[in-house]
Design an enzyme around this catalytic site. Structure first.
Site, PDB file in Angstrom:
ATOM      1  CB  SER A  41       3.830   2.493  -1.424  1.00  0.00           C
ATOM      2  OG  SER A  41       4.560   2.404  -2.959  1.00  0.00           O
ATOM      3  CG  ASP A 155       2.219  -0.520  -3.584  1.00  0.00           C
ATOM      4  OD1 ASP A 155       1.757   0.223  -2.587  1.00  0.00           O
ATOM      5  OD2 ASP A 155       3.130   0.190  -4.292  1.00  0.00           O
TER       6      ASP A 155
END
Length: 258
Positions: A41, A155
């Site tokens: 991320s 993510d």
């Protein structure tokens, strides 16, 4: 002699991930040499920018990001599965960090994402650097997922928020992790709403996964940065977050060297 070569891993954490910049700066200032890097991320973004040799440029650009600029970089969508397309922010960064094949970066790099369809982690070590970053930062229901090879990528924090087991290591490398996924809940007063309930549940799950990964991999140095004053979208506070990352990393290195 203590090794100064580092295989570095940067966690997820939204805007708190800007502390990774300070962590990298402190490692370099103390003579450590980053031989490979991996991230998830926001950690994947910072790791990729560093691997491309553009971390200083990114830091200077972040100084210009205030609430107004954040709004300008937010390309809202009418889709039912995401709020923001996420193209505008990537294009802005690509103005000073050119895209390139991951294989051509000066040091080994990898990012992790999650295949929403299959429900498992996806490790990206080749192909477009910015496609890997864009997939890894695809916060569910916020950013538009990335479609790649039949997968729907979201993510990486969903499956592996601090990929200590994915960074490429050479013999003698220190395994160093910077974890900004933690929240200092004891210092927070939070009113219970639908959003706060879901947000905290997500944060707790990510934190527990990161702690489990550290227990499984036993990094040589783990810089655990828990914050109470900064949230996922506090990108306009970059210099304060960078300073926290540098301070916490300095303390962790002092403890390790003793």
């Amino acid at each position: 002699m203590m090794s100064k070569n580092v295989a570095l891993v940067l966690s997820s954490g939204g805007a708190r991930g800007l502390a990774h910049i300070g962590a990298i700066e402190e490692l370099l200032a103390q003579g450590y040499h980053i031989t490979s890097i991996a991230g998830c991320s926001m950690g994947a973004l910072i790791a990729g920018v560093y691997a491309a040799g553009k971390l200083e440029d990114f830091r200077e650009w972040m100084k210009t990001v205030d609430r107004r600029k954040m709004l300008e970089l937010t390309d809202f969508s009418l889709s039912l599965n995401h709020l923001v397309k996420g193209t505008r922010i990537i294009e802005a960064i690509m103005e000073f960090v050119p895209d390139m094949p991951i294989q051509q970066l000066p040091i080994p790099y990898c990012a992790v994402a999650t295949d929403w369809k299959a429900g498992h982690e996806v490790i990206m070590r080749d192909g477009s650097l910015f496609e890997a970053i864009r997939a890894s930062i695809s916060l569910p229901a916020f950013y538009e997922p990335v479609q790649r090879n039949g997968m729907i990528l979201i993510d990486g924090g969903v499956t592996n928020p601090i990929p200590l087991n994915r960074v490429e290591r050479q013999e003698g490398d220190l395994l160093v992790g910077i974890d900004v996924s933690g929240h200092d809940y004891g210092a927070q007063e939070m009113r219970i709403t639908h959003y706060s309930m879901l947000s905290r549940v997500s944060s707790i799950m990510i934190r527990q996964n990161s702690l489990l990964m550290a227990q499984l991999t036993h990094p040589d140095i783990l810089v655990d940065i828990q914050m109470s004053s900064y949230g996922t979208f506090d990108y306009d506070k970059s210099e304060k977050l960078i300073a926290i990352g540098r301070q916490k990393t300095r303390k962790a290195l002092e403890d390790y060297q003793r």
